[in-house]
Write a protein that holds these residues in place. Structure first.
Motif, short mmCIF file in Angstrom:
data_model
loop_
_atom_site.label_atom_id
_atom_site.label_comp_id
_atom_site.label_asym_id
_atom_site.label_seq_id
_atom_site.Cartn_x
_atom_site.Cartn_y
_atom_site.Cartn_z
N VAL A 1 -49.84 -8.79 -49.33
CA VAL A 1 -49.04 -7.58 -49.41
C VAL A 1 -48.61 -7.22 -48.00
CG1 VAL A 1 -49.02 -5.14 -50.02
CG2 VAL A 1 -50.29 -6.77 -51.44
N LEU A 2 -47.31 -6.98 -47.82
CA LEU A 2 -46.76 -6.65 -46.52
C LEU A 2 -46.36 -5.17 -46.49
CD1 LEU A 2 -44.60 -9.85 -46.05
CD2 LEU A 2 -46.84 -9.38 -45.03
N ALA A 3 -46.89 -4.45 -45.51
CA ALA A 3 -46.62 -3.02 -45.38
C ALA A 3 -45.46 -2.81 -44.41
CB ALA A 3 -47.87 -2.29 -44.88
N LEU A 4 -44.44 -2.12 -44.87
CA LEU A 4 -43.23 -1.93 -44.07
C LEU A 4 -43.22 -0.55 -43.40
CD1 LEU A 4 -40.55 -3.33 -46.55
CD2 LEU A 4 -42.07 -4.58 -45.00
N ASN A 5 -42.61 -0.49 -42.22
CA ASN A 5 -42.37 0.80 -41.58
C ASN A 5 -41.25 1.52 -42.33
OD1 ASN A 5 -44.26 0.41 -39.51
ND2 ASN A 5 -42.79 -0.76 -38.30
N ARG A 6 -41.34 2.87 -42.35
CA ARG A 6 -40.28 3.65 -43.00
C ARG A 6 -39.86 4.79 -42.09
NH1 ARG A 6 -40.53 6.65 -48.87
NH2 ARG A 6 -41.68 8.22 -47.68
N GLU A 7 -38.57 4.81 -41.78
CA GLU A 7 -38.00 5.86 -40.94
C GLU A 7 -37.54 7.02 -41.81
OE1 GLU A 7 -33.91 6.61 -38.35
OE2 GLU A 7 -34.51 4.56 -38.91
N VAL B 1 -46.81 9.17 -37.54
CA VAL B 1 -47.54 8.00 -37.04
C VAL B 1 -48.50 7.56 -38.12
CG1 VAL B 1 -49.22 7.22 -35.33
CG2 VAL B 1 -47.37 8.76 -34.64
N GLY B 2 -48.68 6.25 -38.26
CA GLY B 2 -49.66 5.74 -39.20
C GLY B 2 -49.15 5.73 -40.63
N THR C 1 -52.77 5.31 -24.76
CA THR C 1 -53.33 3.96 -24.95
C THR C 1 -53.03 3.37 -26.32
OG1 THR C 1 -55.44 4.82 -25.78
CG2 THR C 1 -55.22 4.52 -23.39
N GLY C 2 -52.75 4.24 -27.31
CA GLY C 2 -52.54 3.76 -28.67
C GLY C 2 -53.82 3.39 -29.39
N HIS C 3 -54.96 3.74 -28.84
CA HIS C 3 -56.25 3.38 -29.45
C HIS C 3 -56.73 4.50 -30.37
CE1 HIS C 3 -56.96 0.65 -25.72
NE2 HIS C 3 -56.14 0.10 -26.60
N TYR C 4 -56.08 4.65 -31.52
CA TYR C 4 -56.45 5.68 -32.48
C TYR C 4 -56.23 5.13 -33.89
CZ TYR C 4 -51.38 6.28 -32.17
OH TYR C 4 -50.04 6.04 -32.16
N SER C 5 -56.77 5.83 -34.86
CA SER C 5 -56.67 5.38 -36.26
C SER C 5 -55.27 5.64 -36.81
CB SER C 5 -57.70 6.12 -37.11
OG SER C 5 -57.50 5.84 -38.48
N ARG C 6 -54.73 4.63 -37.48
CA ARG C 6 -53.42 4.75 -38.13
C ARG C 6 -53.51 4.67 -39.64
NH1 ARG C 6 -52.67 2.36 -33.24
NH2 ARG C 6 -50.77 2.82 -32.07
N GLN C 7 -54.70 4.73 -40.19
CA GLN C 7 -54.84 4.58 -41.64
C GLN C 7 -54.15 5.71 -42.39
OE1 GLN C 7 -58.85 4.53 -43.13
NE2 GLN C 7 -58.24 3.87 -45.16
N GLU C 8 -54.21 6.92 -41.83
CA GLU C 8 -53.59 8.08 -42.46
C GLU C 8 -52.44 8.57 -41.58
OE1 GLU C 8 -56.61 10.99 -43.39
OE2 GLU C 8 -58.02 9.41 -44.02
N ALA C 9 -51.32 8.87 -42.21
CA ALA C 9 -50.15 9.31 -41.46
C ALA C 9 -50.36 10.71 -40.90
CB ALA C 9 -48.93 9.28 -42.36
N PHE C 10 -49.83 10.96 -39.69
CA PHE C 10 -49.94 12.29 -39.09
C PHE C 10 -48.77 12.51 -38.13
CE2 PHE C 10 -52.31 9.47 -36.31
CZ PHE C 10 -51.93 9.86 -35.03
N ASP C 11 -48.56 13.77 -37.79
CA ASP C 11 -47.48 14.16 -36.90
C ASP C 11 -47.77 13.63 -35.49
OD1 ASP C 11 -45.65 15.52 -35.26
OD2 ASP C 11 -45.74 17.35 -36.46
#
Length: 366
Positions: A104-110, A118-119, A305-315
């Motif tokens: 399964v490929l997860a796509l970015n959505r604008e 983010v995420g 650094t970008g070292h944070y969780s992206r599992q859940e989307a946030f502002d």
């Protein structure tokens, strides 16, 4: 290797053409299931040589998706909604896909007309393997008989226009989304994630008491875990719900509830920036500004650094604008004027038009 578009539509004549025009040159077949249109949706789909099928809408997105999947013949399935466009980033994406293992490929959505969060992920391109299907009336989830790898994929992305018209969003929220979610609530099939969706739908339609009721239910579900320290079996969306509960508790000066939600939330979701930000706000409000500064600085470091969780989307404002502003306010409270000025300048770097930062810098330099 063949790629099939799989779409469900209803009364989308005003935007379906844009969607299909973006997809048609890149797929081998287009399967469109209409769930009861009364406009020219079907004719538009047929004009793009899509294979159109009828399905009686039953307030169940998974049922409609599965009806569409039943007609797909390709090796890979691309799901694009009528209010979206396909954007090809890599012109050779089909060749890359042909060499990709089943997954399964997860796509970015604008988002058009809204800030891009983010995420989060959008699993919209997937192997058409045996038994693949959708489950869930609302925010339906893709399922396979056995676990299948999921990975981000940047060769194509989506552009979402669905939130560009606030009045249309409001109508859909009131007439479709809330009724479906309330049906699931009565059926006891509403996950914590979807309970939060229902609460936010009530918030955006100014139904404050109903939103409060949803969040009280969410707190009731999480309370045994918060009190015992034992995390829920499924942590998906727990960080976002605890953020919302903490924010509401702080607004009500319910410091103990906020402390409980934030302390356990940061144990279970330690790299989730919104929780770190609200932990800083809580510490500042209870008179611990130095501890607050540490949390605001941590959020800023994650942003760099970008070292944070992206599992859940946030502002994304939680990575720079919000913590920089909070840091500026806190340093001012402590009389640390140089540090305050630097923090406000960070806020302006994130958003040069942000008036509170402009006012603060003018005040400090005046």
């Amino acid at each position: 290797m063949r790629v099939s578009l799989c779409a469900i539509v209803r009364n989308e004549a005003h935007q379906l053409g844009r969607c299909l025009a973006s997809v048609a040159p890149h797929v081998d077949e287009m399967v469109v299931v209409d769930t009861g249109s009364t406009d020219h949706t079907v004719a538009i789909a047929q004009g793009f040589n899509a294979r159109v099928y009828e399905f009686a809408w039953c307030d169940d997105f998974a049922a409609a998706r599965n009806a569409a999947l039943a007609h797909v013949t390709g090796d890979w399935v691309l799901v694009v909604d009528a209010d979206e466009e396909l954007v090809v980033v890599n012109p050779a994406w089909q060749q890359v896909l042909a060499q990709t293992a089943p997954m399964v490929l997860a796509l970015n959505r604008e988002e058009v007309g809204l800030p891009n969060f983010v995420g989060g992920f959008h699993p919209r391109l997937f192997w058409h393997g045996p038994g693949v299907h959708y489950e869930g009336r609302y925010h339906e989830q893709l399922r396979y008989p056995e676990p299948v790898p999921v990975q981000p994929w940047a060769d194509v992305r989506l552009k979402h226009h669905g939130n560009a018209d606030p009045e249309a969003v409001r109508r859909k929220t009131l007439t479709r989304d809330i009724p479906i979610l309330e049906t699931m609530r009565r059926e006891n099939t509403l996950s914590l994630w979807l309970l939060d969706c229902l609460a936010r739908n009530y918030d955006r339609t100014e139904q404050w008491e109903q939103a409060d009721d949803c969040y009280q239910e969410a707190y009731g579900r999480l309370a045994p875990h918060l009190q015992s320290g034992e995390p829920p079996t499924d942590l998906f969306w727990v960080g976002t719900v605890l953020q919302a509960l903490s924010e509401r508790a702080i607004a009500a000066a319910d410091w103990e509830t906020a402390r409980l939600c934030l302390s356990q939330g940061l144990r279970w979701c330690p790299n989730f920036p919104p929780l770190a930000f609200w932990a800083g706000i809580w510490l500042r409000e209870v008179g611990l500004p130095l501890g607050a500064i540490a949390y605001f600085q941590q959020a800023l470091v994650w942003g760099m650094t970008g070292h944070y969780s992206r599992q859940e989307a946030f502002d994304p404002a939680y990575l720079q604008l919000h913590p920089a502003c909070a840091l500026g306010e806190t340093h001012e409270q402590l009389g640390q004027w140089d540090q305050a000025r630097a923090a406000w300048q960070q806020a302006l770097a994130a958003d040069p038009t942000w008036e509170p930062a402009q006012v603060a810098i003018a005040r400090l330099e005046g």
